[in-house]
Each structure stands twice: as C-alpha cells, then as structure tokens.
Design an enzyme around this catalytic site. Structure first.
Site, PDB file in Angstrom:
ATOM      1  N   CYS A  60     100.933  86.719  50.485  1.00 55.14           N
ATOM      2  CA  CYS A  60      99.923  86.874  51.544  1.00 55.14           C
ATOM      3  C   CYS A  60      98.554  87.203  50.975  1.00 55.14           C
ATOM      4  CB  CYS A  60     100.353  87.945  52.538  1.00 55.14           C
ATOM      5  SG  CYS A  60     101.753  87.436  53.543  1.00 55.14           S
ATOM      6  N   CYS A  62      86.680  82.635  39.332  1.00 54.42           N
ATOM      7  CA  CYS A  62      87.449  82.514  40.572  1.00 54.42           C
ATOM      8  C   CYS A  62      87.613  83.930  41.110  1.00 54.42           C
ATOM      9  CB  CYS A  62      88.789  81.819  40.331  1.00 54.42           C
ATOM     10  SG  CYS A  62      89.873  82.741  39.229  1.00 54.42           S
TER      11      CYS A  62
END
Ligand code: ZN
EC number: 2.7.7.80
Lengths: 459, 101
Positions: free
Chosen positions: A239, A412
């Site tokens: 998640c 990132c």
C-alpha cells in the site's frame, strides 16, 4: 402508629435505593480502574474466557436490535460472548474489523500489530486518531474498542508475529483474522492456522481492489492450496508503494467482520471455498468458486512437508513488513548522496535531473528543475519521452565546454526505481541517446526531504 | 483432415497493469484444426497482449506464482488448468493476489 410505620418504611426503601445506586457507581468506577489496558510485548497464556449462561439486562438493551434477528438470537449472542478472535494487523482491515466485532459483543479480541500510528495511516486506519500518532497501533486500537464496548476483553500485542510465537498465540484463540500487509505474514498465519486447526478469515486490499476468502474452514482449502509458491518479491506491490483508497480496506474489513460473526455465532460462513473480489472502480462484487483442499498441499495435504513453522521471510524472499525494500543494483561510483547532489546544485555544475516517478506522484511534489520521464516509459523506450531526453541532453551538451559526457542524475521517491533507471540509461547511452554518465541519487526525494530540505513534502 | 474450427471470441481480463492498463480485452483467436487450450492461450497472450516483461506474467509454461486464473468465474484448477479447451465466448480473467491491508 400505622402512619409512622409506613412513613419509616418509605424512608428506608428510599435509602436502600440510594445505597444501591452508590454501589453500582462504585462498581463501575472500580471496573474501569482495575482494567487499565496492559500492552503485551510478548505472548503469555490468558485465562480461559468465562462462559456466560444468560444475558444481563444491559446486554439485552445493548444488543436488542441484533437479538431480534432469528439468524442470531440469544443463543448466537451468547456464542459471540464465548468466542475469542485474534486480529493480525491493526491497519486498514483490522480497524473496522475490530470495531464491528467489539460492537457486536465478541468475547475477547486479541489485537496484534508491531507498528506505531503514523499520520499517513489515518485515512484508512479509522480506530486511530491524531492524538495517537507515535503510539503502538495495538494499544490505540484497544483504547478505541474499549470506549465503544467496555464489556469486550481486549488484549493488545505490540509485537511481530513470528515462527517462534505464533503457535502459542493462535492456540489461545477460536478464530484468526488475517489483516496483515505482507506476504511472509500471510504464509505464517496460514500455516499456524492449519497446524492449530483454526479457521482463517483473510482479506486484502490494494488501490481500488479487495479480496476475501475463509481458509482452513470445514474441510476447505488453505492459503497454500491456492498459492503453493509465494510470488516473486519484485511482483508484490504494497500500500505504501501502490496506494489504496481508505474505504476499500474499510469495506473488506467489514466483510471480514461479517464472516467472523457468522462463524462465531454458529451460522457458518459460505466463503470457505470461495473468493470474493471487490472492484471498487465499478462497485462490483464477484464470487469465484475455488478449488477444494489439495491432497498435495505442503501443509494441509495428505503427506504434509510443513509440520512446524518455518522461516517465512526466506521462503518469500522479503521482509515481514510493508515498509519498502531497499534495492542495491548499482556500484558505489554509480550513486551519489543527497548531500553530493546539494553541492552539485550549489556549485552550479551543469547536469540533467531526471525524475522517474509516475506522473501521479510528480503531481504530489517534485523539484522544480527536474525533467519527468517515468521508469516504465524509459523501459518501454516510449518515443515522445526518448525525444524529450535526446533534446535535453543536446541542450546540456551545448552549455558545456569541451566534449565531456553530460551528467544525468536520476531521482525517484526512495532510490529503488532510480537505480533501475540508471541501468536502462546505461544501455541507451551511445545508441538511443548521446553518450551520458548516469548516476542515481541514494534515498531519493524522501532522503532530500529528511536531510536537505525539511520543507519538501514527504508521502 | 478435420475442417478448421470457426474463430473463437473470448474476453480476457484482469492483470491490467500488465495489459497496458486495459481491464478487459475482447480477443478473437485465429482458427485452427484443434480447439484452443489454455496452454496455447497463454502463449498467444504473451505474443499479442503483453510485449514487455513477460516474466511478470508467465513462468515456465504456466502463469507465475501469485496470479490466479479464472475461467467463467471459477478457479481454473476446477476446469483442468492448462488442458482446459476454450469455448466460444469464454471469459478468462487473471487475478493478481493482493497482500496489502
Ligand atoms: Zn492447503
């Protein structure tokens, strides 16, 4: 004389009522005082749950709306009060599950979680509040459940379920609910349920999807019957990487509560050989007929090879948390730290900063001078993105003196995808684009936020 | 020799992250003399629907661990797995097992 007698009698009964009221008040105070929630950091043996012979008046009032259901009735309610349920994980699934089980009058709730409450949990882990940040999730959940129904016995466990403690813990409960967030724990809970003969009510959720099945129940299949081999770790999305809409685990946790209540009250679950899939995008449920228990299953089959708990982290090749894995794909000279990058910026060294996150994450936050090309576009050599990259490298070369290789720094969120992107760029260097030197920025934007710019958002 | 079977039309869905974000594909399999089976379908899907990173979908001649195959809303284990012979209008769905909570 008669008047005096009746007057005294009336006074006496008034005083008696007063005494009774005081006694009740005292009992209530004493009860809430002595039952301060004790957080367990290891597994201990609990007293057996006392069996209730009948419902008291308060029970009848509290549960009246469900006692009216012939499916439950007084008998079912008494069975609930005798049932203990272990909730593995007090997150997006475990919170609504624990809430509805407590509200319905389950006897004992074991609430297990190794983690503490964080701000990014609150959108889906609805038993925790802003004031519980930093607190053990198990304790925070137990406190919320207590406020809802103080007659439910809560046992909060602040620990990681492991091969060492799982059998002792599970043996003490009647039903187990898997509300965990990672693959090793799902195999561990399954095996422990099979070995201790407990039904396993299991749900999971990610993004806009949910799944639910009851395993090891009335001769049905176990988790391993369905998934004999764990998925390759690089194919598993959690998640914190993939995202999840809070209400999706909310719905799945409520479905888990429904199945637990039906099993506990004696109605039985119909999900023993069935997979329920919830598509939140289309608001659609699908029920899938599943295979029966498999004779060749490693743990519940006819000749099981798993007869005691094993090492699940090595079985699955990943850690038993949903925290992100740290990849190490590059050599040291192919990586720079956020501090190195800060001094590159401060010294005005020409370079290209390539942000390889998906657009949806770039929209949350980004460094203003970065160029965004998602990793997937690089991997697929998407034309428009390759053209953009060629163009920016050409511009960079024009700015630079001499004919040295332009530097491309890749960033990132956490520094995993950026390493993959550096590997792709190295393949492209000299063919798809001019020769470049590509390096990744260790720890990504979250390291930048923690170590360089505290005003940069973290997510 | 038998005459070739007519074209078969199927719906292939799920695993949209592998299939370019598309949830459901209506596909038509070319006609052949033998009926199509699941083993052949997996090869056909690899060649025609997903060109990148096949390792995320297949392993050996079956699907990789962590993908559940459904044929007309039933676990493919009940239908014969790789040997299942596809019927016209079948609905084949690839479900990625979720682990989050
Ligand atoms: Zn099994």
């Amino acid at each position: 004389m008669a008047d005096e007698v009746s007057c005294l009698k009336a006074q006496l009964s008034e005083r008696e009522e007063e005494i009774l009221a005081l006694k009740r008040k005292l009992a209530r105070l004493e009860k809430s005082h002595t039952s301060v929630l004790k957080l367990h950091d290891k597994v201990t043996n609990l007293e057996p749950l006392p069996a209730k012979a009948s419902l008291c008046n308060e029970d009848i009032m509290r549960y009246s709306r469900q006692l009216l259901l012939p499916e439950l009735s007084v008998q079912g309610q008494l069975r609930l009060s005798k049932t203990s349920v272990l909730v593995v994980g007090c997150g997006g699934l475990g919170c609504p599950l624990a809430q509805y089980l407590a509200a319905a009058g389950i006897g004992r709730l074991g609430l297990l979680d190794y983690d503490e409450v964080e701000l990014s949990n609150l959108h889906r882990q609805v038993l925790h509040g802003e004031e519980s940040q930093g607190q053990a999730k198990a304790l925070s959940a137990a406190g919320a459940v207590r406020r809802l129904n103080s007659t439910v016995e809560c046992v909060p466990y602040h620990l990681q379920l492991s091969s060492e403690n799982a059998m002792q813990l599970l043996q003490q409960y009647d039903i187990v609910a898997d509300c965990s967030d990672n693959v090793p724990t799902r195999y561990l809970v399954n095996d422990a349920c099979v070995l201790s003969g407990k039904p396993l009510v299991s749900a999971s959720a990610l993004r806009m999807e949910g799944q639910l099945t009851v395993y090891n129940y009335r001769g049905g299949p176990c988790y391993r019957c369905l998934y004999p081999r764990p998925p390759p770790p690089e194919t598993v999305t959690n998640c914190s990487d993939g995202g999840v809409l809070g209400v999706v685990p909310g719905i799945m946790g409520c479905l888990q509560a429904l199945e637990v209540l039906k099993i506990a009250s004696g109605q039985g679950s119909s999900c023993g050989q069935q997979l329920v899939i919830f598509d939140a995008q289309d608001t659609r449920f699908r029920s899938i007929r599943l295979r029966p228990k498999q004779a060749g299953c490693a743990v519940c089959g006819e000749n099981p090879t798993v007869t005691q708990l094993v090492d699940y982290e090595s079985l699955c090749g990943s850690a038993a948390t949903d925290k992100c894995r740290r990849l190490n794909l590059l050599s040291r000279d192919q990586r720079i730290t956020v501090q190195d990058y800060k001094s590159i910026l401060d010294n005005g060294v020409s370079h290209l900063l390539l942000d390889v996150r998906p657009l949806v994450e770039v929209d949350i936050c980004h460094l203003p001078f970065s160029v965004n090309i998602p990793l997937s576009s690089l991997e697929e050599r998407k034309c428009e993105h390759i053209r953009l990259l060629q163009e920016r490298i050409r511009q960079l070369k024009e700015q630079m003196a001499g004919d040295c290789r332009p530097a491309v720094y890749v960033i990132c969120k956490l520094g995993n995808d950026s390493q993959k992107a550096v590997q792709v760029l190295e393949k492209m260097s000299g063919s798809d684009v001019d020769e470049i030197t590509a390096k990744d920025i260790c720890g990504g934007l979250m390291a930048w936020a923690q170590k360089i710019d505290p005003s940069f958002p973290q997510y | 020799m038998e005459s070739p079977l007519p074209l078969q039309s199927l719906r292939v869905g799920g695993a949209e992250l592998l299939f370019d974000g598309v949830k459901e594909h209506q596909v038509t399999l070319p006609s052949q003399s033998e009926p199509w089976d699941m083993k052949q379908l997996l090869v056909w899907i690899q060649r025609n629907l997903l060109k990148e990173r096949p390792e995320l979908f297949v392993q050996g001649d079956s699907v990789r661990p962590g993908i559940l195959v459904l044929i007309n809303d039933a676990d493919w284990e009940l239908m014969g797995e790789l040997e299942y012979q596809l019927q016209d209008q079948d609905n084949v769905v690839f479900i990625s097992t979720l682990h989050g909570g």
